[in-house]
Design an enzyme around this catalytic site. Sequence first.
Site, PDB file in Angstrom:
ATOM      1  N   SER A 182       0.793  -1.228   0.000  1.00  0.00           N
ATOM      2  CA  SER A 182       0.000   0.000   0.000  1.00  0.00           C
ATOM      3  C   SER A 182       0.823   1.274   0.000  1.00  0.00           C
ATOM      4  CB  SER A 182      -0.933   0.012   1.215  1.00  0.00           C
ATOM      5  OG  SER A 182      -0.195  -0.019   2.433  1.00  0.00           O
ATOM      6  N   HIS A 210      -5.360  -4.165  -1.735  1.00  0.00           N
ATOM      7  CA  HIS A 210      -5.168  -3.211  -2.826  1.00  0.00           C
ATOM      8  C   HIS A 210      -5.068  -3.883  -4.195  1.00  0.00           C
ATOM      9  CE1 HIS A 210      -4.663   0.573  -0.554  1.00  0.00           C
ATOM     10  NE2 HIS A 210      -4.187  -0.211   0.394  1.00  0.00           N
ATOM     11  N   LYS A 242     -11.991   0.059  -0.212  1.00  0.00           N
ATOM     12  CA  LYS A 242     -11.093   0.349  -1.336  1.00  0.00           C
ATOM     13  C   LYS A 242     -11.830   0.234  -2.672  1.00  0.00           C
ATOM     14  CE  LYS A 242      -7.052  -0.405   1.443  1.00  0.00           C
ATOM     15  NZ  LYS A 242      -7.726  -0.583   2.752  1.00  0.00           N
TER      16      LYS A 242
END
Length: 394
Positions: A182, A210, A242
């Site tokens: 990240s 992610h 996300k």
Amino acid sequence: MTVQLKNRLASELADLRSSGLLLHPRVLDAANRARTTVDGREVVNLASNNYLGFADHPALKAKAAAYLEQWGAGAGAVRTIAGTLRIHEDFEEQLAAFKHAGSALVLQSGFTTNQGVLGTLLREGDLVVSDELNHASIIDGLRLTKATRKVFKHADSADLDRVLRDHPTDGLRLVVTDGVFSMDGDIAPLGELVRVAREHGAITYVDDAHGSGVLGEAGRGTVHHFGLQDADDVIQVGTLSKAWGVVGGYAAGPRDLRELLINRARPYLFSTAHPPAVVGALSAALDLVQSDPSFMERLWANTRFFKAELQTLGFDLMGSQTPITPVLFGEASTAFEASRALFHEGIFAVGLGFPTVPRGQARIRNIVTAEHTRHDLEQALAAYAKVGRALGVI
């Protein structure tokens, strides 16, 4: 003398303030979109994890509203007592099919998923080997176990091989890595890591917070990106925020993993189930990403353009391979000053310094999304050029 609460609080805050690490989060005055309003100023938003622009998407809001109307505002209990609604299990089946896994289980957040799954799997006598740059939720999850904990150099399969070779055990052997890191935006060399793990009889655990919605066919994630989606020795966990724009965490793997987590994972056992509106929005997100490839196409087109232009300006992007685009400023004071200057230019991008990142590697982390227009990105690039030159970074 007993320490007084007010003295402890004042002392801790003073330490943070003196070290320049005291946080003052900015407040959004509108929905989290590519353009939004922050502290009263209209800005181009490069600070969110809203990769696909789903956080305020009409399809997610419509299904959330429908589930809210039909199923109520809350689940009313933990899953194991009276909180498992039919829509919870329907969504988990949808998620398992999306991930090409035998089963999936949804937990309250990505952070608690790592605590719950690692705490359930690992026992005293087991060995877990973790990438040195893994997320804080993995680090904290491992601290809750009695397994022997070792670290391998970041994304280094040769060092992983060394650590596994030097620490034999008769217990379970688990290799843990983020799929996408990240802070740097690089992708774990998952194919090599799984190969080494298999040579030592270890299984691989991938936190794809992610990577889901960003990599692989229709955003199926890092495991799919490397063609490992049918492997029975790879466990996938991640977040439902996300790219998915909502909230929650998940674990996907063999059906027996789901059954064990239902019975042993403490965050699952002792937290109320997700509200129906959350489940509806998440279900809509999975439908949308599979039916319309343009979201990922725009995400990657924007990413390629933004990275190329920043590099042309002379910025160091630290080897990022994903929409996470760090711009290196070195010292924390410089990164924070750059963030303030960018905000003055109408760009919301947050500076990160120690201890979030190593000393001397302070940066601004930008995240490009599918929702950004070319005009948004050009405005951001013009601001970066102005600020970078003013600070002597380019």
